[in-house]
Write an enzyme that holds these catalytic residues in place. Sequence first.
Site, mmCIF file in Angstrom:
data_model
loop_
_atom_site.group_PDB
_atom_site.id
_atom_site.type_symbol
_atom_site.label_atom_id
_atom_site.label_comp_id
_atom_site.label_asym_id
_atom_site.label_seq_id
_atom_site.Cartn_x
_atom_site.Cartn_y
_atom_site.Cartn_z
ATOM 1 N N TYR A 90 40.308 38.333 42.715
ATOM 2 C CA TYR A 90 41.077 38.789 41.553
ATOM 3 C C TYR A 90 41.574 37.590 40.746
ATOM 4 C CZ TYR A 90 41.201 43.412 43.705
ATOM 5 O OH TYR A 90 40.850 44.622 44.258
ATOM 6 N N LYS A 101 37.916 28.413 36.406
ATOM 7 C CA LYS A 101 37.839 27.886 37.774
ATOM 8 C C LYS A 101 37.054 28.824 38.681
ATOM 9 C CE LYS A 101 40.727 26.074 41.523
ATOM 10 N NZ LYS A 101 42.104 25.803 41.985
ATOM 11 N N ARG A 132 38.871 44.945 36.223
ATOM 12 C CA ARG A 132 39.788 45.991 36.701
ATOM 13 C C ARG A 132 40.636 46.445 35.520
ATOM 14 N NH1 ARG A 132 44.192 45.745 41.664
ATOM 15 N NH2 ARG A 132 44.931 43.874 40.560
ATOM 16 N N GLU A 189 44.454 53.716 46.746
ATOM 17 C CA GLU A 189 45.776 53.132 46.969
ATOM 18 C C GLU A 189 46.875 54.146 47.248
ATOM 19 O OE1 GLU A 189 46.444 49.591 44.187
ATOM 20 O OE2 GLU A 189 45.075 50.846 43.018
ATOM 21 N N HIS A 217 42.947 34.057 46.504
ATOM 22 C CA HIS A 217 43.065 32.600 46.373
ATOM 23 C C HIS A 217 41.705 31.972 46.655
ATOM 24 C CE1 HIS A 217 44.321 28.444 47.228
ATOM 25 N NE2 HIS A 217 45.404 28.724 46.526
ATOM 26 N N ASP A 222 16.588 52.516 69.857
ATOM 27 C CA ASP A 222 16.519 53.767 69.117
ATOM 28 C C ASP A 222 16.651 53.450 67.630
ATOM 29 O OD1 ASP A 222 19.158 53.063 68.920
ATOM 30 O OD2 ASP A 222 19.947 54.808 69.993
#
Length: 323
Positions: free
Chosen positions: A42, A53, A99, A158, A256, A303
């Site tokens: 995120y 970055k 998002r 959530e 992070h 299997d």
Amino acid sequence: FHVARWSTMFYCRVSRFCLYSPALRSFASQTAVYRPRRAILYVPGNDRRKIQKAIDLDVDSVVLDCEDGVAINRKKEARSSIATALSTHNFGRSECIVRINSYSSGLALDDLQTILTGHSPPDAILLPKPQDAEQVDWVNFQMSSLLGYTLPLICLIETPLALLHLRDICEAGLAGSGQLVGLIFGADDFAASLGAVRSRSAAEVLVARQMVVMHAKAHGLQAIDLVDINYKDLKSLKSEAEEGRKIGYTGKQVIHPDQVPIVQQAFSPSSEEIAWAEKLIEAFEEHQKSGMGAFSFDGQMVDMPLMRLAQNITQMTKTIQGS
């Protein structure tokens, strides 16, 4: 915001006449190109430095955030910044997800209109806090209206209500032209909805955590595990990621950059697993050529579930190495 509600409901009714059967859903999940989402990072949509970055981190998925990571008075800035980044940045092998804000926030339409009408749409949309199938239908309708097609969709589970409606949410996401590809478990918001206290063991959300992965696998979707907010404790992160993989999750949320390599390694097959899978597949093919059915391998009777596990490991390895 609710002007399109009736047309959305009509879209919902028509789309569900075309809902995949379970067999077709299973076939689609097996034949579609698999995109690993071992770590999804995120990044606040209004922080251009962090967006730049993130591009250099070699992370499977970057989530440009309009929701929780952005203050209410910075939402417009975040939308504009994300639209610019989509048009001007090359995210390389990383998937770029946006998002949006939740349906109930009243901000989602502005998010979609800004982000989807730019020069370059994202690779996927992440919908937080969907409460029922109708909210998923609404997002798919808006994507179709703005783009002429739907993007891959990931739902972030959530709340207890979302968990109770999870089968309907999955089916709505796969109806018609819908491209639901994954479910994410949002443990912290879920615990807050319950009034539970978050613990290191995550025992208070264990049932929900398992239900999310169960519904994901039942519908041929990827399952992305809870985030570890203690980002400096990398030893605990490794343990938690490995635990998530053992119960069926295919990836994990990260917040992070230091978390990225540890999580992606945890959700990658080990060299021992790869060697085992390749030998098992080779032995299976040899036995098939000789007309033999069941056989033992490393002291185990082979299997089809064991074969599928081996095939999943080799497919994942080829995909990761190819990316």
